[in-house]
Design a protein around this motif. Structure first.
Motif, PDB file in Angstrom:
ATOM      1  N   VAL A 123       0.842  -1.195   0.000  1.00 35.50           N
ATOM      2  CA  VAL A 123       0.000   0.000   0.000  1.00 35.50           C
ATOM      3  C   VAL A 123       0.879   1.247   0.000  1.00 35.50           C
ATOM      4  O   VAL A 123       1.888   1.316   0.721  1.00 35.50           O
ATOM      5  CB  VAL A 123      -0.963  -0.002   1.199  1.00 35.50           C
ATOM      6  CG1 VAL A 123      -1.741   1.304   1.296  1.00 35.50           C
ATOM      7  CG2 VAL A 123      -1.935  -1.182   1.061  1.00 35.50           C
ATOM      8  N   PHE A 124       0.464   2.238  -0.802  1.00 33.41           N
ATOM      9  CA  PHE A 124       1.214   3.465  -1.007  1.00 33.41           C
ATOM     10  C   PHE A 124       0.252   4.657  -1.006  1.00 33.41           C
ATOM     11  O   PHE A 124      -0.959   4.501  -1.152  1.00 33.41           O
ATOM     12  CB  PHE A 124       1.941   3.440  -2.361  1.00 33.41           C
ATOM     13  CG  PHE A 124       2.854   2.261  -2.554  1.00 33.41           C
ATOM     14  CD1 PHE A 124       4.213   2.373  -2.320  1.00 33.41           C
ATOM     15  CD2 PHE A 124       2.359   1.034  -2.979  1.00 33.41           C
ATOM     16  CE1 PHE A 124       5.056   1.287  -2.494  1.00 33.41           C
ATOM     17  CE2 PHE A 124       3.192  -0.057  -3.167  1.00 33.41           C
ATOM     18  CZ  PHE A 124       4.541   0.072  -2.924  1.00 33.41           C
ATOM     19  N   ARG A 125       0.839   5.844  -0.881  1.00 35.37           N
ATOM     20  CA  ARG A 125       0.092   7.063  -1.177  1.00 35.37           C
ATOM     21  C   ARG A 125       0.936   7.909  -2.124  1.00 35.37           C
ATOM     22  O   ARG A 125       2.174   7.797  -2.163  1.00 35.37           O
ATOM     23  CB  ARG A 125      -0.261   7.838   0.091  1.00 35.37           C
ATOM     24  CG  ARG A 125       0.887   8.456   0.824  1.00 35.37           C
ATOM     25  CD  ARG A 125       0.391   9.410   1.930  1.00 35.37           C
ATOM     26  NE  ARG A 125       1.507  10.030   2.604  1.00 35.37           N
ATOM     27  CZ  ARG A 125       1.992   9.640   3.783  1.00 35.37           C
ATOM     28  NH1 ARG A 125       1.425   8.621   4.431  1.00 35.37           N
ATOM     29  NH2 ARG A 125       3.025  10.265   4.325  1.00 35.37           N
ATOM     30  N   ILE A 126       0.249   8.758  -2.881  1.00 32.87           N
ATOM     31  CA  ILE A 126       0.926   9.583  -3.868  1.00 32.87           C
ATOM     32  C   ILE A 126       0.089  10.823  -4.120  1.00 32.87           C
ATOM     33  O   ILE A 126      -1.142  10.798  -3.966  1.00 32.87           O
ATOM     34  CB  ILE A 126       1.150   8.791  -5.181  1.00 32.87           C
ATOM     35  CG1 ILE A 126       2.163   9.483  -6.091  1.00 32.87           C
ATOM     36  CG2 ILE A 126      -0.176   8.540  -5.906  1.00 32.87           C
ATOM     37  CD1 ILE A 126       2.614   8.619  -7.267  1.00 32.87           C
ATOM     38  N   ASP A 127       0.735  11.917  -4.488  1.00 31.53           N
ATOM     39  CA  ASP A 127       0.017  13.143  -4.813  1.00 31.53           C
ATOM     40  C   ASP A 127      -0.471  13.105  -6.254  1.00 31.53           C
ATOM     41  O   ASP A 127       0.048  12.351  -7.088  1.00 31.53           O
ATOM     42  CB  ASP A 127       0.926  14.356  -4.607  1.00 31.53           C
ATOM     43  CG  ASP A 127       1.289  14.577  -3.146  1.00 31.53           C
ATOM     44  OD1 ASP A 127       0.599  13.999  -2.275  1.00 31.53           O
ATOM     45  OD2 ASP A 127       2.265  15.302  -2.886  1.00 31.53           O
ATOM     46  N   PHE A 128      -1.452  13.943  -6.550  1.00 29.35           N
ATOM     47  CA  PHE A 128      -2.033  13.972  -7.896  1.00 29.35           C
ATOM     48  C   PHE A 128      -0.972  14.214  -8.973  1.00 29.35           C
ATOM     49  O   PHE A 128      -1.132  13.762 -10.111  1.00 29.35           O
ATOM     50  CB  PHE A 128      -3.085  15.079  -7.996  1.00 29.35           C
ATOM     51  CG  PHE A 128      -4.439  14.699  -7.443  1.00 29.35           C
ATOM     52  CD1 PHE A 128      -4.626  13.575  -6.657  1.00 29.35           C
ATOM     53  CD2 PHE A 128      -5.550  15.498  -7.714  1.00 29.35           C
ATOM     54  CE1 PHE A 128      -5.869  13.240  -6.156  1.00 29.35           C
ATOM     55  CE2 PHE A 128      -6.803  15.169  -7.223  1.00 29.35           C
ATOM     56  CZ  PHE A 128      -6.966  14.040  -6.435  1.00 29.35           C
ATOM     57  N   ASP A 129       0.080  14.966  -8.637  1.00 37.08           N
ATOM     58  CA  ASP A 129       1.094  15.276  -9.646  1.00 37.08           C
ATOM     59  C   ASP A 129       2.176  14.204  -9.739  1.00 37.08           C
ATOM     60  O   ASP A 129       3.176  14.381 -10.438  1.00 37.08           O
ATOM     61  CB  ASP A 129       1.719  16.640  -9.365  1.00 37.08           C
ATOM     62  CG  ASP A 129       2.441  16.698  -8.019  1.00 37.08           C
ATOM     63  OD1 ASP A 129       2.479  15.669  -7.312  1.00 37.08           O
ATOM     64  OD2 ASP A 129       2.954  17.783  -7.666  1.00 37.08           O
ATOM     65  N   GLY A 130       1.988  13.091  -9.038  1.00 38.38           N
ATOM     66  CA  GLY A 130       2.965  12.009  -9.082  1.00 38.38           C
ATOM     67  C   GLY A 130       4.097  12.153  -8.093  1.00 38.38           C
ATOM     68  O   GLY A 130       4.982  11.285  -8.043  1.00 38.38           O
ATOM     69  N   ALA A 131       4.070  13.215  -7.288  1.00 38.36           N
ATOM     70  CA  ALA A 131       5.132  13.441  -6.306  1.00 38.36           C
ATOM     71  C   ALA A 131       4.802  12.734  -4.994  1.00 38.36           C
ATOM     72  O   ALA A 131       3.661  12.363  -4.727  1.00 38.36           O
ATOM     73  CB  ALA A 131       5.323  14.939  -6.076  1.00 38.36           C
ATOM     74  N   ASN A 132       5.841  12.589  -4.169  1.00 35.18           N
ATOM     75  CA  ASN A 132       5.710  12.095  -2.794  1.00 35.18           C
ATOM     76  C   ASN A 132       5.116  10.688  -2.717  1.00 35.18           C
ATOM     77  O   ASN A 132       4.271  10.399  -1.866  1.00 35.18           O
ATOM     78  CB  ASN A 132       4.874  13.064  -1.952  1.00 35.18           C
ATOM     79  CG  ASN A 132       5.514  14.435  -1.857  1.00 35.18           C
ATOM     80  OD1 ASN A 132       6.726  14.552  -1.667  1.00 35.18           O
ATOM     81  ND2 ASN A 132       4.718  15.480  -2.026  1.00 35.18           N
ATOM     82  N   LEU A 133       5.586   9.810  -3.595  1.00 39.00           N
ATOM     83  CA  LEU A 133       5.191   8.416  -3.485  1.00 39.00           C
ATOM     84  C   LEU A 133       5.743   7.863  -2.172  1.00 39.00           C
ATOM     85  O   LEU A 133       6.955   7.892  -1.932  1.00 39.00           O
ATOM     86  CB  LEU A 133       5.733   7.616  -4.668  1.00 39.00           C
ATOM     87  CG  LEU A 133       5.464   6.109  -4.645  1.00 39.00           C
ATOM     88  CD1 LEU A 133       3.972   5.822  -4.772  1.00 39.00           C
ATOM     89  CD2 LEU A 133       6.230   5.403  -5.766  1.00 39.00           C
ATOM     90  N   THR A 134       4.851   7.355  -1.315  1.00 46.71           N
ATOM     91  CA  THR A 134       5.237   6.902   0.023  1.00 46.71           C
ATOM     92  C   THR A 134       4.710   5.501   0.266  1.00 46.71           C
ATOM     93  O   THR A 134       3.518   5.239   0.086  1.00 46.71           O
ATOM     94  CB  THR A 134       4.677   7.849   1.099  1.00 46.71           C
ATOM     95  OG1 THR A 134       5.141   9.180   0.840  1.00 46.71           O
ATOM     96  CG2 THR A 134       5.107   7.405   2.485  1.00 46.71           C
ATOM     97  N   ARG A 135       5.604   4.605   0.680  1.00 50.74           N
ATOM     98  CA  ARG A 135       5.203   3.232   1.005  1.00 50.74           C
ATOM     99  C   ARG A 135       4.701   3.186   2.440  1.00 50.74           C
ATOM    100  O   ARG A 135       5.326   3.720   3.351  1.00 50.74           O
ATOM    101  CB  ARG A 135       6.399   2.293   0.840  1.00 50.74           C
ATOM    102  CG  ARG A 135       6.096   0.840   1.174  1.00 50.74           C
ATOM    103  CD  ARG A 135       7.381   0.022   1.230  1.00 50.74           C
ATOM    104  NE  ARG A 135       7.938  -0.190  -0.079  1.00 50.74           N
ATOM    105  CZ  ARG A 135       7.707  -1.266  -0.841  1.00 50.74           C
ATOM    106  NH1 ARG A 135       6.898  -2.218  -0.401  1.00 50.74           N
ATOM    107  NH2 ARG A 135       8.260  -1.391  -2.016  1.00 50.74           N
TER     108      ARG A 135
END
Length: 762
Positions: A413-425
Motif C-alpha cells: 500500500v502506497f500514497r501519492i500526490d495527484f502530480d505524481g510526487a511524494n510516493l510513500t510506502r
C-alpha cells in the motif's frame, strides 16, 4: 443421492490394488481435522462507530471469535454475546449454530449499533445484540434484476416509486412505459414522453433529476433477448416427482438491453434525444448522474466487445454529448477493473485507471480537454484505489510488482500526490497486505501474511508509525500435526524472460529418493491471478481451501502444484493479453516449461505422470489439457466446466473472446475438439449449476460418445456450481477425485501421516 456413469476405460483398466480406504478417508477429512489448530490468525478488519472502533474475526480454541477494539484506548471487548447470538440464529434459520462456529465471517452494525446484519448461506439476517432475535433483513436493492448485468428480467416489476425532485415540489415516475410528472401531493400527472412502448420503454430506475429540479434524464430501453436456461431437478427435497428450474441466462452473441438517454426540460415539457454517435453499440452503460452544478450529467459507456470504454458528459441544457475520456484497446478493456473518481464538486478533473502504457496505472484527466497526465508509472501494476482525498490532492492505493526480485503478486500500500510526487510506502513486510483505513484516514490496520507466514495484524498511524501489534498468528499446533508450508517456485515462461510463479505442495512423508506423480490444480481464467499468496486458514483469504485440498491429495502420494501462466491478470497488459481470443491457451506453454524446470532440479518430480484438475474455467482448461497437450498431461478431473464458451454466460466470455461470436469461440471448444481426447478423464457436474449451464458438460459427453471415447462421468443431483469443491466439500465427490487419480496415475500411497504403504502399480 449421487449418479455415476463409468464408461469402458475404467472397466477395462488393468487390475489395480484398491486405494487404501483409510488413507483416502484421512485425506478427505484433512480440512476438518486441521481447521481449528491455529490461534490468533485474524482476518482484515471492519471499521465502525464513525471510525472510533474496528472489529475482526480470529481463530481461538475451539473455533472463531470476534474482537472489537477501541482505537483511542486499544481496549478489547467482544462485540456481542456469541452464545446468545448462536441461539437466536439457530431459532431463525432452523439450523444448529455453535457460538464458536458462527456461520459468517463479517458483520455490519445496524439499528444504532443495537443490531448486526450478517449473511448466512446467501441470505441476509438482522440480529439484535441487545434482545437477541434474528429476522430476515429487508433487501437493500429493490431494483429489477439484470441477468449478468445486461438483460433486465421483465418478469419482475421495476422499482417505480415516485422520484421526488430536489426542491421536493415534483415527483417523476413511469406510467404505461412513459415518463410522467406530478406535483407532490397531487394525483394529476402530465406526460413528458408519449413514445414509450413495451418494446422500447422508459425505465423508472434510471430517472435522475437535475439539482435545480428543472430537468430530468431517463434511459429509454429496447429489451434484449430473453434466453431461458431450463434445468430438471431430478430429486427435489420437497417432493417425489422431478421439478423444473428456469433461469434468465444471456449467452455470447445474444441481444442485450440497449439504453438511450433522453433529456427532459420539465416546465417546457420538452424532450431531447441524446445523439448516440459517441456510444453507438453499448454493452453496458452506468446510471446517469448529474454534476452538482447541474450543468451536465455523466455516464460510463462500455462498447460491445469490450474494445472501448468512455466517460460521456452531456450538456444539461442542449443535450450535446462529449467524450471526456476514451479508453481504446487493441484487445480488451477489462470492464471489472475500470476506475473513475470525479474530483471535487465541479468534476473538472477525473482520476482514471488505464493500461495504455502497458501497465495498470493512475492518470489525472482534464475534463474540459480530455488530456491525461500520468500519476504512477513503472513496470508494476496498481491493484486497488483505497482512497482519494480531493482537498489534499492525494491518493492511497495498493500495488504489486514494485519490488524487483520479490514475488510480483504481493500487494503493498502506497500514497501519492495527484502530480505524481511524494510516493510513500505504507507497508514494508515481505508479504501481501490488506489495509483498511479509518474513515478519517487518521489510522489504518494492516493485515499481512504469506503462505509460509501466519497472519499478522498491526494498527498504524496515518504516517505509517506502528501503534500496536494486534494479532500474530500461532500455528504451533498445526505444525505439530505435520503441516508444512507450500514452496514457491519460479521458472521462465515461453518468451524465455518472463517469470512464471507457482506453488509446490509435497506429501507430509515426502521422501526425495522416491518418484512422485504430479497433479496440477489449474485455474487460468483471465479475470485474476490464482496461486495463493496469503496464509491459508481454511478460507479466510483467497486460496485457503485450494491449498488444503492440494495437501490432502499430496498425502496420497503426489506432488501437487498450482501455477499462474500467461493470460492471467495482475501482471503487465502483454502478459494478460495472451488470453485474448485464445482461451484454449490457458498458459499451457508456460505451465509445461515450469513443470520441466522443476523436474530438472528435483528428481522426485515425475513428469511422465502428470494429472490436472480444475473447476469452471479451470474445468475447461483441465479437459483441454487432454485435448491439446496429451503428450504431457495423462489424466484430468474437470468440474462444472464452461467447455464451449458459446454455452456459457455472456459477461465473462465476451470479455475475453469479444463480439461478435467468431472462430475463437470454436477454437477453445471441448465439444468441437472432443475427438482429440487422449488419456483418462473424469467429468463432474452439478445438476443445478446456475453459473455455468450444465448442458455444457452434457454436450461434451455427447461429443465424446459420438467419437467413441472412454471417460467417466459423475452427475450430482441438486448440486450447484461448487459441486463438492468449495468450503465444506462433499466427501463423496472428493473421494471420487482422489481415487480416480490414484488409479489413473498409479500413485504409491505414502507412509506415516498419509497412511500405510500400498503399491498401486499394476
Amino acid at each position: 443421492m449421487f449418479v455415476s456413469v463409468m464408461l469402458a476405460s475404467a472397466l477395462a483398466a488393468p487390475a489395480l490394488a484398491a486405494p487404501d480406504a483409510a488413507a483416502v478417508r484421512r485425506s478427505v477429512t484433512l480440512r476438518d481435522d486441521w481447521m481449528y489448530l491455529t490461534r490468533d490468525v485474524a482476518e482484515p478488519v471492519e471499521w465502525s462507530h464513525e471510525g472510533k472502533r474496528f472489529h475482526y474475526r480470529k481463530t481461538v480454541e475451539g473455533g472463531f471469535a470476534f474482537v472489537e477494539i477501541d482505537v483511542r484506548t486499544q481496549k478489547r471487548r467482544a462485540p456481542f454475546d456469541a452464545g446468545k447470538l448462536a441461539i437466536a440464529l439457530s431459532d431463525a434459520t432452523q439450523q444448529h449454530v455453535e457460538p464458536l462456529r458462527l456461520p459468517f465471517e463479517t458483520f455490519e452494525y445496524a439499528d444504532e449499533n443495537r443490531a448486526i446484519t450478517v449473511t448466512v448461506r446467501d441470505e441476509r439476517w438482522t440480529c439484535g445484540i441487545v434482545n437477541f432475535a434474528c429476522y430476515k433483513a429487508e433487501p437493500t436493492d429493490r431494483n429489477r434484476p439484470r441477468a449478468f448485468g445486461v438483460v433486465r428480467d421483465l418478469e419482475v416489476p421495476a422499482d417505480n416509486h415516485p422520484r421526488k425532485s430536489p426542491d421536493e415540489k415534483w415527483e417523476a415516475l413511469v406510467e404505461d412505459d412513459n415518463v410522467v410528472v406530478r406535483a407532490v401531493g397531487s394525483k394529476d400527472v402530465f406526460a413528458l414522453s408519449t413514445d414509450g412502448t413495451p418494446g422500447n420503454f422508459y425505465d423508472p430506475e434510471t430517472l435522475a433529476w437535475s439539482p435545480d429540479s428543472t430537468r430530468l434524464v431517463a434511459y429509454r430501453v429496447r429489451p434484449g433477448f430473453r434466453r431461458i436456461v431450463t434445468r430438471v431437478e431430478a430429486a427435489p427435497s420437497n417432493q417425489l416427482q422431478p421439478a423444473l428450474r428456469e433461469q434468465l441466462y444471456p449467452k455470447p452473441g445474444d441481444a442485450v438491453d440497449i439504453e438511450q438517454p433522453v433529456l427532459f426540460h420539465v416546465a417546457e415539457r420538452r424532450r431531447i434525444d441524446i445523439d448516440n454517435a459517441l456510444f453507438p453499440n453499448p454493452y453496458e452503460m452506468s446510471q446517469p448522474a448529474w454534476r452538482k452544478d447541474g450543468h451536465t450529467f455523466v455516464f460510463d459507456y462500455e462498447r460491445r466487445g469490450h474494445g472501448q470504454a468512455r466517460v460521456i458528459e452531456v450538456d444539461g441544457q442542449t443535450g450535446a454529448p462529449k467524450a471526456v475520456i476514451t479508453e481504446d484497446a487493441r484487445t480488451f478493456v477489462y470492464a471489472d477493473r475500470r476506475y473513475r473518481h470525479d474530483v471535487g464538486d465541479d468534476a473538472r478533473e477525473i482520476v482514471w485507471i488505464s493500461e495504455r502504457d502497458g501497465w495498470r496505472h493512475l492518470y489525472l484527466a482534464d475534463a474540459a480537454t480530455g488530456a491525461l497526465k500520468q500519476i504512477t508509472r513503472g513496470p508494476w501494476v496498481v491493484r486497488d484505489v483505497l482512497k482519494v482525498d480531493d482537498a489534499q490532492r492525494r491518493i492511497w492505493f495498493s500495488a504489486s510488482g514494485m519490488d524487483a526480485g520479490k514475488d510480483p503478486y504481493f500487494k503493498h500500500v502506497f500514497r501519492i500526490d495527484f502530480d505524481g510526487a511524494n510516493l510513500t510506502r505504507l507497508t514494508t513486510a515481505d508479504a501481501t497486505h490488506e489495509v483498511r483505513f479509518a474513515p478519517d484516514m487518521s489510522a489504518y490496520v494492516d493485515t499481512y501474511s504469506r503462505v509460509d507466514l501466519p497472519t499478522v495484524s498491526e494498527l498504524h498511524r496515518a504516517d505509517g508509525t506502528l501503534i500496536a501489534t494486534l494479532e500474530r498468528g500461532d500455528i504451533s499446533r498445526l505444525t505439530a500435526a505435520g503441516w508444512k508450508p507450500p514452496e514457491p517456485f519460479v521458472a521462465k515462461g515461453r518468451d524465455g524472460t518472463t517469470e512464471i510463479w507457482g506453488l509446490i505442495v509435497r506429501p507430509r512423508d515426502y521422501d526425495p529418493a522416491k518418484k512422485y506423480p504430479v497433479l496440477e490444480n489449474i485455474y487460468a481464467g483471465p479475470h485474476d491471478s490464482f496461486v495463493p499468496k496469503t496464509f491459508w486458514p481454511f478460507g479466510f483469504h483467497s486460496g485457503g481451501d485450494k491449498v488444503i485440498g492440494m495437501q490432502a491429495q499430496a498425502d496420497l502420494g503426489f506432488i501437487v502444484v498450482q501455477i499462474d501462466g500467461m493470460g492471467t491478470a495482475n501482471r503487465s497488459k502483454a502478459f494478460h493479453d495472451t488470453a485474448w481470443k485464445n482461451l484454449a491457451d490457458s498458459g499451457f506453454p508456460d505451465r509445461i516449461l515450469w513443470h520441466k524446470a522443476l523436474a530438472a532440479r528435483d528428481p522426485s518430480y515425475d513428469i511422465s505422470r502428470v494429472g490436472i484438475y480444475g473447476a469452471s474455467a479451470g474445468g475447461q482448461s483441465a479437459l483441454n489439457a487432454l485435448l491439446f497437450h496429451p503428450d504431457f498431461y495423462k489424466a484430468a478431473v474437470a468440474y462444472a466446466g464452461c467447455y464451449d464458451n458459446r454455452m456459457d454466460k455472456i459477461s465473462w466470455n465476451e470479455q475475453w473472446l469479444g463480439w461478435p461470436v467468431d472462430a475463437s469461440y470454436a477454437a477453445a471448444s471441448g465439444v468441437d475438439h472432443a475427438a482429440k481426447l487422449q488419456g483418462q478423464l473424469l467429468l463432474i457436474v452439478g445438476e443445478q449449476d446456475s453459473n455455468v449451464d450444465p448442458a455444457s458438460t452434457m454436450q461434451v459427453v455427447d461429443a465424446l460418445i459420438k467419437a467413441d471415447k472412454d471417460f467417466e462421468l459423475l452427475v450430482v443431483p441438486g448440486a450447484e456450481h461448487s459441486v463438492g469443491r468449495s468450503t465444506g466439500p462433499i466427501p463423496y465427490v472428493q473421494r471420487r477425485q482422489f481415487e480416480f487419480f490414484m488409479r489413473a496415475l498409479r500413485a504409491t500411497q505414502g507412509t506415516g501421516a498419509a497412511g500405510a504403504q500400498s503399491d498401486l502399480s499394476p
